[in-house]
Write a protein that holds these residues in place. Structure first.
Motif, mmCIF file in Angstrom:
data_model
loop_
_atom_site.group_PDB
_atom_site.id
_atom_site.type_symbol
_atom_site.label_atom_id
_atom_site.label_comp_id
_atom_site.label_asym_id
_atom_site.label_seq_id
_atom_site.Cartn_x
_atom_site.Cartn_y
_atom_site.Cartn_z
ATOM 1 N N UNK A 167 0.838 -1.211 0.000
ATOM 2 C CA UNK A 167 0.000 0.000 0.000
ATOM 3 C C UNK A 167 0.869 1.256 0.000
ATOM 4 N N UNK A 168 2.014 1.182 0.618
ATOM 5 C CA UNK A 168 2.941 2.319 0.588
ATOM 6 C C UNK A 168 3.528 2.485 -0.810
ATOM 7 N N UNK A 169 3.874 1.375 -1.436
ATOM 8 C CA UNK A 169 4.497 1.441 -2.754
ATOM 9 C C UNK A 169 3.516 1.826 -3.854
ATOM 10 N N UNK A 170 2.322 1.220 -3.846
ATOM 11 C CA UNK A 170 1.388 1.490 -4.946
ATOM 12 C C UNK A 170 0.325 2.536 -4.605
ATOM 13 N N UNK A 171 0.407 3.077 -3.389
ATOM 14 C CA UNK A 171 -0.509 4.133 -2.925
ATOM 15 C C UNK A 171 -1.960 3.662 -2.886
ATOM 16 N N UNK A 172 -2.160 2.360 -2.779
ATOM 17 C CA UNK A 172 -3.505 1.800 -2.694
ATOM 18 C C UNK A 172 -3.936 1.608 -1.253
#
Length: 168
Positions: free
Chosen positions: A60-65
């Motif tokens: 979620x941090x990497x893909x902003x999801x």
């Protein structure tokens, strides 16, 4: 430090490991999954939940999801049962694979920032170091699961990266 190919291979490796792990977990009776074992995250299911929560928070941090919500203490109860864990595990593995497939090489050489609830602060580290951490965290907790599975009398997944099938 690392390349996009590294992230893609580690995403494949993680999915392969989790697929094998799923089979071994499904073969265990519920009481073996939830028995307190003195491990840092208690039971096999608690540790599997924490591993899944860690993957979810990092992707979620990497893909902003969407992230999992809660913190490390709540991670052990992410999924109430194995059926819920299996479904969510597949979704998060697919998300990690999608992210790795689209990972631009240049991003790995830059900084990465996020708010750490554990540190209660904004943290900035090299992007590559954070990617390595996510995959290292997986390996660490799958090692714990391997040990606990062995203690149940179960076989445990083959975990050697050099045996990762090409078609996975």
């Amino acid at each position: 430090m690392i390349t996009g190919d590294y992230a893609r291979q580690m995403a494949r490796y993680g999915h392969w490991q989790n697929t094998q792990l799923s089979g071994f977990l499904q073969a265990l009776p519920q009481d073996e999954l939830t028995r307190e074992r003195g491990a840092f995250f208690g039971s096999i299911l608690g540790t599997a939940n924490h591993l899944l929560w860690g993957d979810w928070i990092w992707i979620s941090r990497f893909d902003k999801g969407q992230g999992p919500g809660g913190g490390i203490p709540e991670s052990v109860s992410l999924c109430a049962d194995l059926a819920a864990w299996l479904a969510l595990r597949e979704r998060i593995d697919a998300r990690i694979a999608d992210w790795a497939e689209g990972l631009p090489e240049g991003l790995l050489s830059g900084p990465f920032s996020w708010f750490s609830a554990a540190k209660e602060a904004e943290v900035v580290r090299p992007y590559a170091q954070c990617v390595i951490h996510m995959f290292n965290h997986q390996t660490h907790h799958r090692g714990q699961l391997h040990q606990m599975l062995t203690e149940t009398g179960s076989d445990a997944p083959v975990s050697d990266l050099v045996f990762l099938p090409e078609d996975v």
